[in-house]
Design a protein around this motif. Structure first.
Motif, PDB file in Angstrom:
ATOM      1  N   LYS A  40       0.814  -1.220   0.000  1.00  0.00           N
ATOM      2  CA  LYS A  40       0.000   0.000   0.000  1.00  0.00           C
ATOM      3  C   LYS A  40       0.844   1.265   0.000  1.00  0.00           C
ATOM      4  N   GLY A  41       2.152   1.114   0.261  1.00  0.00           N
ATOM      5  CA  GLY A  41       3.030   2.270   0.336  1.00  0.00           C
ATOM      6  C   GLY A  41       3.928   2.398  -0.885  1.00  0.00           C
ATOM      7  N   PRO A  42       5.206   1.986  -0.779  1.00  0.00           N
ATOM      8  CA  PRO A  42       6.127   2.126  -1.912  1.00  0.00           C
ATOM      9  C   PRO A  42       5.665   1.403  -3.175  1.00  0.00           C
ATOM     10  N   PHE A  43       4.870   0.337  -3.026  1.00  0.00           N
ATOM     11  CA  PHE A  43       4.409  -0.423  -4.191  1.00  0.00           C
ATOM     12  C   PHE A  43       2.953  -0.109  -4.539  1.00  0.00           C
ATOM     13  N   ASP A  44       2.464   1.020  -4.073  1.00  0.00           N
ATOM     14  CA  ASP A  44       1.097   1.416  -4.408  1.00  0.00           C
ATOM     15  C   ASP A  44       0.958   1.589  -5.916  1.00  0.00           C
ATOM     16  N   ARG A  45      -0.100   1.013  -6.490  1.00  0.00           N
ATOM     17  CA  ARG A  45      -0.344   1.031  -7.933  1.00  0.00           C
ATOM     18  C   ARG A  45       0.789   0.336  -8.700  1.00  0.00           C
ATOM     19  N   ARG A  46       1.502  -0.551  -8.030  1.00  0.00           N
ATOM     20  CA  ARG A  46       2.592  -1.306  -8.657  1.00  0.00           C
ATOM     21  C   ARG A  46       2.477  -2.763  -8.228  1.00  0.00           C
ATOM     22  N   THR A  47       1.281  -3.314  -8.406  1.00  0.00           N
ATOM     23  CA  THR A  47       1.016  -4.681  -7.974  1.00  0.00           C
ATOM     24  C   THR A  47       1.949  -5.678  -8.643  1.00  0.00           C
ATOM     25  N   ALA A  48       2.180  -5.505  -9.930  1.00  0.00           N
ATOM     26  CA  ALA A  48       3.068  -6.423 -10.652  1.00  0.00           C
ATOM     27  C   ALA A  48       4.493  -6.349 -10.116  1.00  0.00           C
ATOM     28  N   ASP A  49       4.945  -5.147  -9.765  1.00  0.00           N
ATOM     29  CA  ASP A  49       6.293  -4.998  -9.210  1.00  0.00           C
ATOM     30  C   ASP A  49       6.412  -5.692  -7.861  1.00  0.00           C
ATOM     31  N   MET A 106       8.808  -8.842  -6.927  1.00  0.00           N
ATOM     32  CA  MET A 106       9.731  -8.872  -5.801  1.00  0.00           C
ATOM     33  C   MET A 106       9.642 -10.210  -5.076  1.00  0.00           C
ATOM     34  N   LEU A 107       8.422 -10.697  -4.853  1.00  0.00           N
ATOM     35  CA  LEU A 107       8.255 -11.984  -4.179  1.00  0.00           C
ATOM     36  C   LEU A 107       8.774 -13.126  -5.040  1.00  0.00           C
ATOM     37  N   ILE A 108       8.508 -13.070  -6.342  1.00  0.00           N
ATOM     38  CA  ILE A 108       8.995 -14.122  -7.239  1.00  0.00           C
ATOM     39  C   ILE A 108      10.519 -14.141  -7.259  1.00  0.00           C
ATOM     40  N   PHE A 109      11.129 -12.956  -7.365  1.00  0.00           N
ATOM     41  CA  PHE A 109      12.593 -12.882  -7.348  1.00  0.00           C
ATOM     42  C   PHE A 109      13.142 -13.413  -6.031  1.00  0.00           C
ATOM     43  N   TRP A 157       5.365  -9.604 -19.303  1.00  0.00           N
ATOM     44  CA  TRP A 157       4.335 -10.650 -19.220  1.00  0.00           C
ATOM     45  C   TRP A 157       3.670 -10.670 -17.854  1.00  0.00           C
ATOM     46  N   LEU A 158       4.425 -10.288 -16.802  1.00  0.00           N
ATOM     47  CA  LEU A 158       3.834 -10.268 -15.470  1.00  0.00           C
ATOM     48  C   LEU A 158       2.873  -9.092 -15.324  1.00  0.00           C
ATOM     49  N   HIS A 159       3.227  -7.945 -15.910  1.00  0.00           N
ATOM     50  CA  HIS A 159       2.299  -6.817 -15.932  1.00  0.00           C
ATOM     51  C   HIS A 159       0.987  -7.212 -16.614  1.00  0.00           C
ATOM     52  N   ARG A 160       1.110  -7.897 -17.743  1.00  0.00           N
ATOM     53  CA  ARG A 160      -0.082  -8.294 -18.483  1.00  0.00           C
ATOM     54  C   ARG A 160      -0.903  -9.318 -17.699  1.00  0.00           C
ATOM     55  N   LEU A 161      -0.198 -10.223 -17.013  1.00  0.00           N
ATOM     56  CA  LEU A 161      -0.895 -11.244 -16.241  1.00  0.00           C
ATOM     57  C   LEU A 161      -1.665 -10.619 -15.083  1.00  0.00           C
ATOM     58  N   VAL A 162      -1.036  -9.682 -14.390  1.00  0.00           N
ATOM     59  CA  VAL A 162      -1.695  -8.996 -13.281  1.00  0.00           C
ATOM     60  C   VAL A 162      -2.897  -8.207 -13.784  1.00  0.00           C
ATOM     61  N   GLY A 194      -5.396  -5.653  -8.094  1.00  0.00           N
ATOM     62  CA  GLY A 194      -4.965  -4.320  -7.692  1.00  0.00           C
ATOM     63  C   GLY A 194      -4.918  -3.364  -8.850  1.00  0.00           C
ATOM     64  N   ALA A 195      -4.044  -2.387  -8.744  1.00  0.00           N
ATOM     65  CA  ALA A 195      -3.864  -1.377  -9.788  1.00  0.00           C
ATOM     66  C   ALA A 195      -2.379  -1.231 -10.044  1.00  0.00           C
ATOM     67  N   GLN A 196      -2.056  -0.710 -11.224  1.00  0.00           N
ATOM     68  CA  GLN A 196      -0.657  -0.560 -11.540  1.00  0.00           C
ATOM     69  C   GLN A 196      -0.450   0.542 -12.544  1.00  0.00           C
ATOM     70  N   VAL A 197       0.749   1.116 -12.481  1.00  0.00           N
ATOM     71  CA  VAL A 197       1.164   2.098 -13.470  1.00  0.00           C
ATOM     72  C   VAL A 197       1.495   1.370 -14.757  1.00  0.00           C
ATOM     73  N   TYR A 198       1.171   1.960 -15.879  1.00  0.00           N
ATOM     74  CA  TYR A 198       1.481   1.335 -17.165  1.00  0.00           C
ATOM     75  C   TYR A 198       2.969   1.042 -17.240  1.00  0.00           C
TER      76      TYR A 198
END
Length: 246
Positions: free
Chosen positions: A85-94, A98-101, A203-208, A214-218
């Motif tokens: 909800k903080g640094p990764f807000d609107r960055r669900t794929a990111d 991070m967890l996958i990495f 591909w992860l952005h597209r999958l999310v 959630g939401a994400q920046v393009y």
């Protein structure tokens, strides 16, 4: 005050999903539906016998119901939520990346016999804690009502408590190393070179986006998130950092 159901529904998707799977895994093992040995990371069963699910399921077992299990689950609920909800807000794929990495890094570490452990869930939780401590280093936290300290030192304080309580240190240390590796590649190295070698795959952005998580920046948009660091320059792990994702 919100009800437990409203609180649960308010959780961000990735943290909620991971925490739920960890809780359900312990419940299933407690009921005897599945034995922990059947989901543990045993490479001699992964490759020759093609029990590939062990590469994933070992991350969802935080141990049997106990005080330590409750603490790890609360760490997911607090630090994972604060990050998503903080640094990764609107960055669900990111955040998912991070967890996958982190999971892939921990699997790679565990290939080294002295670093092998059958369950890497605690290590992944400690990675979350470490990244959180780097994003909010100057935040004051209270450790079990005993001592107040800056968030930057919290992973090491939790490590010290595990020493006192006699818990294994290897999972904690692996999580800290994986967390620092991620932070180095996505924050520290881009600060010094201007290059980010760990961009979230398209591909992860597209999958999310397809799953509606959630939401994400393009993906083509450059976005910076600020991690408040210590003010003294030249000191290790200090200073103000900006996450360069694109």
């Amino acid at each position: 005050m919100s009800s437990p159901g409203e609180w649960y529904n308010s959780l961000p998707p990735i943290t909620k999903g991971y925490g739920t799977l960890c809780l359900l895994t312990t419940v299933i093992c407690k009921l005897g539906v599945v034995q922990p040995v059947h989901i543990a990371l045993f490479y001699e069963r992964v490759f020759p016998r093609l029990e590939v699910w062990r590469l994933i399921t070992n991350f969802f077992f935080l141990g049997p119901f106990s005080f330590n299990f409750g603490i790890r689950l609360l760490m997911i609920a607090r630090y994972g939520v604060n990050l998503e909800k903080g640094p990764f807000d609107r960055r669900t794929a990111d955040f998912l990346w991070m967890l996958i990495f982190g999971a892939l890094s921990l699997l790679a570490f565990s290939l080294i016999p002295p670093l092998w452990t059958p369950f890497l869930g605690i290590s992944l939780v400690f990675m979350l804690l470490y990244v959180w401590s780097r994003e909010f280093p100057d935040l004051q936290v209270n450790l079990y009502g005993l001592v107040a300290l800056k968030a930057f030192y919290l992973p090491w304080a939790m490590l010290a408590l595990d020493v006192i309580f006699g818990s294994p240190l290897l999972p904690d240390l692996l999580g800290i190393v994986a967390g620092h590796l991620y932070y180095f590649l996505t924050v520290l190295r881009p600060l010094s070179t201007g290059q980010n070698l760990l961009k979230t795959p398209l591909w992860l952005h597209r999958l999310v986006a397809r799953w509606g998580l959630g939401a994400q920046v393009y993906p083509g948009t450059r976005r910076a998130s600020v991690a408040e660091g210590a003010a003294s320059a030249g000191r290790a792990f200090s200073g103000r950092s900006y996450r360069l994702n694109r």
